[in-house]
Design an enzyme around this catalytic site. Structure first.
Site, PDB file in Angstrom:
ATOM      1  N   GLY A 104       4.862 -12.566  -0.893  1.00 13.49           N
ATOM      2  CA  GLY A 104       4.195 -13.265  -1.998  1.00 13.49           C
ATOM      3  C   GLY A 104       2.761 -12.792  -2.218  1.00 13.49           C
ATOM      4  O   GLY A 104       2.224 -12.942  -3.321  1.00 13.49           O
ATOM      5  N   GLU A 152       3.053  -9.726  -4.243  1.00 11.68           N
ATOM      6  CA  GLU A 152       3.482 -10.144  -5.590  1.00 11.68           C
ATOM      7  C   GLU A 152       2.308 -10.677  -6.414  1.00 11.68           C
ATOM      8  O   GLU A 152       2.263 -10.474  -7.640  1.00 11.68           O
ATOM      9  CB  GLU A 152       4.591 -11.183  -5.458  1.00 11.68           C
ATOM     10  CG  GLU A 152       5.881 -10.545  -4.929  1.00 11.68           C
ATOM     11  CD  GLU A 152       6.973 -11.540  -4.585  1.00 11.68           C
ATOM     12  OE1 GLU A 152       8.143 -11.241  -4.803  1.00 11.68           O
ATOM     13  OE2 GLU A 152       6.650 -12.629  -4.082  1.00 11.68           O
ATOM     14  N   GLU A 168      10.786  -9.544   2.863  1.00 13.26           N
ATOM     15  CA  GLU A 168      11.703 -10.680   2.724  1.00 13.26           C
ATOM     16  C   GLU A 168      13.085 -10.409   3.309  1.00 13.26           C
ATOM     17  O   GLU A 168      13.706 -11.270   3.915  1.00 13.26           O
ATOM     18  CB  GLU A 168      11.832 -11.078   1.237  1.00 13.26           C
ATOM     19  CG  GLU A 168      10.638 -11.841   0.678  1.00 13.26           C
ATOM     20  CD  GLU A 168       9.513 -10.939   0.169  1.00 13.26           C
ATOM     21  OE1 GLU A 168       9.507  -9.730   0.503  1.00 13.26           O
ATOM     22  OE2 GLU A 168       8.636 -11.451  -0.545  1.00 13.26           O
TER      23      GLU A 168
HETATM   24  N1  CO8 Z   1       3.673 -17.385   7.100  1.00 13.41           N
HETATM   25  C1  CO8 Z   1       3.205 -18.226   8.039  1.00 13.41           C
HETATM   26  N2  CO8 Z   1       2.364 -17.874   9.014  1.00 13.41           N
HETATM   27  C2  CO8 Z   1       1.974 -16.594   9.049  1.00 13.41           C
HETATM   28  C3  CO8 Z   1       2.427 -15.658   8.117  1.00 13.41           C
HETATM   29  C4  CO8 Z   1       3.318 -16.092   7.100  1.00 13.41           C
HETATM   30  N3  CO8 Z   1       3.758 -15.285   6.137  1.00 13.41           N
HETATM   31  N4  CO8 Z   1       1.864 -14.470   8.414  1.00 13.41           N
HETATM   32  C5  CO8 Z   1       1.091 -14.668   9.494  1.00 13.41           C
HETATM   33  N5  CO8 Z   1       1.145 -15.955   9.887  1.00 13.41           N
HETATM   34  C6  CO8 Z   1       0.457 -16.616  11.000  1.00 13.41           C
HETATM   35  C7  CO8 Z   1       1.098 -16.331  12.333  1.00 13.41           C
HETATM   36  O1  CO8 Z   1       2.186 -17.186  12.565  1.00 13.41           O
HETATM   37  C8  CO8 Z   1      -0.055 -16.591  13.268  1.00 13.41           C
HETATM   38  O2  CO8 Z   1      -0.223 -17.966  13.389  1.00 13.41           O
HETATM   39  P1  CO8 Z   1      -0.472 -18.612  14.868  1.00 13.41           P
HETATM   40  O3  CO8 Z   1      -1.718 -17.944  15.377  1.00 13.41           O
HETATM   41  O4  CO8 Z   1      -0.649 -20.059  14.608  1.00 13.41           O
HETATM   42  O5  CO8 Z   1       0.728 -18.258  15.687  1.00 13.41           O
HETATM   43  C9  CO8 Z   1      -1.249 -16.076  12.471  1.00 13.41           C
HETATM   44  O6  CO8 Z   1      -0.860 -16.095  11.107  1.00 13.41           O
HETATM   45  C10 CO8 Z   1      -1.669 -14.670  12.826  1.00 13.41           C
HETATM   46  O7  CO8 Z   1      -0.517 -13.836  12.658  1.00 13.41           O
HETATM   47  P2  CO8 Z   1       0.069 -12.900  13.825  1.00 13.41           P
HETATM   48  O8  CO8 Z   1      -0.324 -13.427  15.179  1.00 13.41           O
HETATM   49  O9  CO8 Z   1       1.515 -12.706  13.579  1.00 13.41           O
HETATM   50  O10 CO8 Z   1      -0.770 -11.566  13.546  1.00 13.41           O
HETATM   51  P3  CO8 Z   1      -0.314 -10.090  13.889  1.00 13.41           P
HETATM   52  O11 CO8 Z   1      -1.512  -9.250  13.656  1.00 13.41           O
HETATM   53  O12 CO8 Z   1       0.323 -10.013  15.219  1.00 13.41           O
HETATM   54  O13 CO8 Z   1       0.816  -9.721  12.795  1.00 13.41           O
HETATM   55  C11 CO8 Z   1       1.779  -9.634  10.587  1.00 13.41           C
HETATM   56  C12 CO8 Z   1       0.490  -9.671  11.435  1.00 13.41           C
HETATM   57  C13 CO8 Z   1       2.497  -8.306  10.828  1.00 13.41           C
HETATM   58  C14 CO8 Z   1       1.345  -9.735   9.131  1.00 13.41           C
HETATM   59  C15 CO8 Z   1       2.701 -10.803  10.986  1.00 13.41           C
HETATM   60  O14 CO8 Z   1       1.922 -11.994  10.993  1.00 13.41           O
HETATM   61  C16 CO8 Z   1       3.842 -10.986  10.025  1.00 13.41           C
HETATM   62  O15 CO8 Z   1       4.811 -10.256  10.087  1.00 13.41           O
HETATM   63  N6  CO8 Z   1       3.749 -12.018   9.139  1.00 13.41           N
HETATM   64  C17 CO8 Z   1       4.822 -12.355   8.235  1.00 13.41           C
HETATM   65  C18 CO8 Z   1       4.839 -11.408   7.051  1.00 13.41           C
HETATM   66  C19 CO8 Z   1       5.989 -11.723   6.110  1.00 13.41           C
HETATM   67  O16 CO8 Z   1       7.151 -11.625   6.453  1.00 13.41           O
HETATM   68  N7  CO8 Z   1       5.642 -12.087   4.850  1.00 13.41           N
HETATM   69  C20 CO8 Z   1       6.629 -12.330   3.821  1.00 13.41           C
HETATM   70  C21 CO8 Z   1       7.016 -13.762   3.792  1.00 13.41           C
HETATM   71  S1  CO8 Z   1       8.337 -14.081   2.674  1.00 13.41           S
HETATM   72  C22 CO8 Z   1       7.562 -14.260   1.171  1.00 13.41           C
HETATM   73  O17 CO8 Z   1       6.406 -13.988   1.008  1.00 13.41           O
HETATM   74  C23 CO8 Z   1       8.433 -14.780   0.054  1.00 13.41           C
HETATM   75  C24 CO8 Z   1       7.638 -15.014  -1.222  1.00 13.41           C
HETATM   76  C25 CO8 Z   1       8.310 -16.081  -2.020  1.00 13.41           C
HETATM   77  C26 CO8 Z   1       7.564 -16.393  -3.360  1.00 13.41           C
HETATM   78  C27 CO8 Z   1       6.435 -17.317  -3.186  1.00 13.41           C
HETATM   79  C28 CO8 Z   1       5.813 -17.694  -4.522  1.00 13.41           C
HETATM   80  C29 CO8 Z   1       4.453 -17.027  -4.764  1.00 13.41           C
END
Ligand code: CO8
Length: 259
Positions: free
Chosen positions: A110, A113, A133
């Site tokens: 997102g 996007e 996704e």
């Molecule tokens: N959602 C929730 N929490 C997140 C997300 C996320 N997308 N990304 C990061 N965080 C959180 C982690 O859980 C973590 O929280 P905590 O410290 O409480 O455990 C904190 O942020 C820091 O993240 P990381 O420890 O994971 O940091 P890293 O440096 O190890 O990794 C990454 C960074 C690679 C970005 C990893 O966090 C990751 O893979 N995140 C998810 C990315 C992802 O898959 N995004 C796509 C989500 S699906 C989507 O966007 C659908 C869109 C739908 C439309 C919405 C309408 C606008």
């Protein structure tokens, strides 16, 4: 304006909308999206705002929709989330002023996007892009399957969407996803420089160009050409057209007025 998940400030004619949920890499939940909607609406209303910039912070532009929030969603709540997301995106993409995404760190799902809804994307060297996704058992739901192929072509978009892999800033530039890549320390300055070039341009002509391109992409070529003709001719009723052409003939810099 005080918002919880967005820092909103205006410097001269540029509005800076900065996501402010760093502990979750600016992941989008309904509250973040509502704050973004408020900030975007404010940019539309305030006539002295000429350019709008969307930014995150060093580690993340926006790392996607909030996966914790989505993990509890059913079909109905997925509709609610995407309805809200699409509404905010429409406001952003239809803003009558030029928009720039200043991207550092993660621009995923997102988050990417939202960047796709902006007119210009300026990337720091540390930016990472992707639509992951598919790795979560879903597909992009905020326009990724629609806006990305229109911008970079179906081939490059398919690879990103099918594999869900991340790409760096150089690759993003190579496929045409971003307009330019700059060192992280120069991101803000380069965005300011780009914004000030836009501020020097005639605002009504910029608006007309934006409408022509954005609406034109979704309609048959013949209709698009007619729309362009109407907008082109309409501009001959503006002071800016008179000023622009007089300045050329008088060999001086134009001073545009209309906002
Ligand atoms: N959602 C929730 N929490 C997140 C997300 C996320 N997308 N990304 C990061 N965080 C959180 C982690 O859980 C973590 O929280 P905590 O410290 O409480 O455990 C904190 O942020 C820091 O993240 P990381 O420890 O994971 O940091 P890293 O440096 O190890 O990794 C990454 C960074 C690679 C970005 C990893 O966090 C990751 O893979 N995140 C998810 C990315 C992802 O898959 N995004 C796509 C989500 S699906 C989507 O966007 C659908 C869109 C739908 C439309 C919405 C309408 C606008």
């Amino acid at each position: 304006m005080k918002l919880k998940y967005i820092n909103f400030r205006r410097k001269d004619s540029v509005a800076w909308i900065q996501f402010n949920r760093p502990e979750k890499l600016n992941a989008l939940n309904p509250n973040v999206l509502k704050d973004l909607e408020t900030a975007v609406a404010c940019c539309e209303e305030e006539h002295f705002v000429r350019v709008v910039v969307l930014m995150g912070y060093e580690k993340a532009f926006v790392a996607g929709a909030d996966i914790e929030h989505m993990s509890k969603a059913d079909v109905n709540s997925a509709y609610e989330l995407t309805d809200l997301g699409l509404r905010v995106q429409e406001r952003l993409s239809d803003l009558s002023k030029p928009t720039i995404a200043a991207i550092s760190g993660y621009a995923l799902g997102g988050g990417l996007e939202l960047a796709l809804c902006c007119d210009i994307r300026i990337s720091a060297e540390n930016a990472i892009f992707g639509l992951p996704e598919i790795t979560l058992g879903i597909i992009p739901g905020g326009g990724g399957t629609q806006r990305l192929p229109r911008l970079v072509g179906v081939g490059a978009a398919t690879e990103l969407i099918f594999l869900g892999e991340m790409i760096n800033a150089d690759k993003a530039k190579q496929i045409g996803l971003v307009n330019m890549v700059v060192p992280l320390g120069r991101l803000k300055g380069e965005v300011e420089a780009f914004a000030s070039k836009l501020i020097d341009k005639p605002a009504l002509a910029l608006r007309a160009a934006k409408i022509a391109m954005r609406r034109g992409i979704g309609i048959p070529l013949k209709e698009g050409l007619q729309m362009e003709q109407s907008l082109f001719c309409m501009l001959f009723g503006t002071e800016d057209q008179k000023e622009g052409m007089s300045a050329f003939l008088e060999r001086r810099k134009p001073m545009y007025r209309e906002k």
